[in-house]
Write a protein that holds these residues in place. Structure first.
Motif, PDB file in Angstrom:
ATOM      1  N   LEU A  19     -11.958 -19.254  -7.246  1.00  0.00           N
ATOM      2  CA  LEU A  19     -10.591 -18.874  -7.569  1.00  0.00           C
ATOM      3  C   LEU A  19     -10.364 -17.379  -7.427  1.00  0.00           C
ATOM      4  N   VAL A  20     -11.359 -16.579  -7.782  1.00  0.00           N
ATOM      5  CA  VAL A  20     -11.173 -15.130  -7.856  1.00  0.00           C
ATOM      6  C   VAL A  20     -11.599 -14.421  -6.569  1.00  0.00           C
ATOM      7  N   LEU A  21     -12.766 -14.746  -6.046  1.00  0.00           N
ATOM      8  CA  LEU A  21     -13.333 -13.993  -4.934  1.00  0.00           C
ATOM      9  C   LEU A  21     -12.445 -13.948  -3.695  1.00  0.00           C
ATOM     10  N   PRO A  22     -11.780 -15.064  -3.307  1.00  0.00           N
ATOM     11  CA  PRO A  22     -10.938 -14.969  -2.108  1.00  0.00           C
ATOM     12  C   PRO A  22      -9.813 -13.949  -2.213  1.00  0.00           C
ATOM     13  N   TYR A  23      -9.372 -13.660  -3.434  1.00  0.00           N
ATOM     14  CA  TYR A  23      -8.251 -12.730  -3.617  1.00  0.00           C
ATOM     15  C   TYR A  23      -8.715 -11.332  -4.008  1.00  0.00           C
ATOM     16  N   ALA A  27      -6.691  -7.812  -3.317  1.00  0.00           N
ATOM     17  CA  ALA A  27      -6.275  -6.955  -4.435  1.00  0.00           C
ATOM     18  C   ALA A  27      -6.776  -5.523  -4.229  1.00  0.00           C
ATOM     19  N   LEU A  28      -8.013  -5.372  -3.796  1.00  0.00           N
ATOM     20  CA  LEU A  28      -8.551  -4.028  -3.538  1.00  0.00           C
ATOM     21  C   LEU A  28      -7.780  -3.333  -2.425  1.00  0.00           C
ATOM     22  N   MET A  29      -7.441  -4.082  -1.379  1.00  0.00           N
ATOM     23  CA  MET A  29      -6.687  -3.497  -0.272  1.00  0.00           C
ATOM     24  C   MET A  29      -5.321  -3.007  -0.750  1.00  0.00           C
ATOM     25  N   LEU A  30      -4.653  -3.803  -1.603  1.00  0.00           N
ATOM     26  CA  LEU A  30      -3.349  -3.402  -2.132  1.00  0.00           C
ATOM     27  C   LEU A  30      -3.459  -2.150  -2.998  1.00  0.00           C
ATOM     28  N   LEU A  31      -4.529  -2.060  -3.796  1.00  0.00           N
ATOM     29  CA  LEU A  31      -4.721  -0.882  -4.638  1.00  0.00           C
ATOM     30  C   LEU A  31      -4.929   0.373  -3.802  1.00  0.00           C
ATOM     31  N   VAL A  32      -5.760   0.259  -2.764  1.00  0.00           N
ATOM     32  CA  VAL A  32      -5.987   1.411  -1.884  1.00  0.00           C
ATOM     33  C   VAL A  32      -4.698   1.781  -1.166  1.00  0.00           C
ATOM     34  N   TRP A  33      -3.975   0.787  -0.703  1.00  0.00           N
ATOM     35  CA  TRP A  33      -2.704   1.012  -0.014  1.00  0.00           C
ATOM     36  C   TRP A  33      -1.701   1.720  -0.930  1.00  0.00           C
ATOM     37  N   GLN A  34      -1.578   1.229  -2.152  1.00  0.00           N
ATOM     38  CA  GLN A  34      -0.650   1.831  -3.108  1.00  0.00           C
ATOM     39  C   GLN A  34      -1.064   3.268  -3.440  1.00  0.00           C
ATOM     40  N   GLY A  35      -2.366   3.473  -3.600  1.00  0.00           N
ATOM     41  CA  GLY A  35      -2.845   4.818  -3.890  1.00  0.00           C
ATOM     42  C   GLY A  35      -2.561   5.787  -2.764  1.00  0.00           C
ATOM     43  N   ALA A  36      -2.750   5.336  -1.526  1.00  0.00           N
ATOM     44  CA  ALA A  36      -2.473   6.206  -0.379  1.00  0.00           C
ATOM     45  C   ALA A  36      -0.996   6.530  -0.274  1.00  0.00           C
TER      46      ALA A  36
END
Length: 269
Positions: A19-23, A27-36
């Protein structure tokens, strides 16, 4: 021997992982994207924040614009993919089962296979115009070869002992196809169709980028021309989500009823 509680705990951990690993990567990509985007190191016109992309997506959904473009692209993809699947599966099985058929067609297939589908676009427009025909033609070309190649390899991988038994009992070619070839090749058909579906989306976008006034590809070109990067990325997200849903549905359909596991059990029996 593990206890009942430990087995339940292990099953719960496996369920949580699925349930968790596929997302997690998303989630990490979105966090990096938002931070940039928030850092100010990149201009918004080059990399809009995820919130801006979601706002653009919401706006296109409310206006109905997205549904019109998506419906046009989806219809083309489904039509072209269906034709490519029928041709690829039929020719792959025919060439795999018949040495004469392979001798006649293999050279032609190897000649056309390296030619990128987009290279056919000028001829497709000349032959079929800028309407639906040229776009479906490009999709068929792009989807056909992954399906055909996988099916052909699948037929070649059929166990020799099944063929020997069928020959010993003088099984007809029709029965051999139904009870031996198709059950063995079904996983390869699934792999080829899933690969071909991805190529179908790439081809339709390339065709829509160059001609037409309706479709996801046209939406991306129009947004790029107006420097609306948030709409471009929203359109890309829609393509990814739609492709993932279609891939999952295809896997479910091919695995349902007389799916892969059922066919394998019949072979083993």
């Amino acid at each position: 021997m593990p206890s009942l509680s430990s087995r339940k705990q292990s099953a719960c951990c496996r369920w949580q992982e699925r349930l968790v690993l596929p997302y997690l990567a998303a989630a990490l990509m979105l966090l990096v994207w938002q931070g940039a985007a928030m850092s100010g190191l990149v201009r918004p016109v080059l990399l809009p924040a995820p919130a801006d992309v979601l706002a653009a997506l919401y706006g296109m959904l409310c206006s109905g614009e997205l549904f019109r473009h998506l419906a046009a692209s989806l219809g083309r993809v489904v039509s072209g993919f269906a034709i490519a699947a029928a041709l690829g599966i039929s020719l792959g099985i025919a060439m795999g089962m018949s040495a004469r058929c392979e001798l006649v067609l293999q050279g032609v297939m190897q000649f056309f296979r390296p030619i990128p589908p987009i290279a056919w676009l000028p001829l497709a427009v000349l032959w079929f115009g800028i309407g639906e025909g040229s776009k479906v033609f490009i999709i068929v070309l792009g989807s056909f070869f992954p399906i055909y190649t996988n099916v052909l390899q699948g037929v070649w991988q059929v166990s020799g002992k099944y063929l020997e038994v069928a020959e010993m009992f003088q099984v007809s070619r029709g029965r051999l196809l139904r009870q031996v070839i198709l059950p063995s090749v079904l996983p390869y058909i699934l792999a080829g169709c899933r690969s071909g579906l991805g190529y179908a989306w790439m081809c339709i976008l390339a065709a829509e980028l160059t001609s037409g006034l309706l479709g996801i590809g046209y939406l991306l070109v129009d947004a790029r021309a107006l420097a609306q990067t948030d709409r471009v990325m929203a359109g890309m997200a829609v393509i990814g989500i739609t492709g993932k849903v279609m891939d999952s549905l295809l896997a479910m359909l091919l695995d349902a009823g007389k799916g892969v596991r059922v066919w394998k059990k019949k072979i083993a029996a």
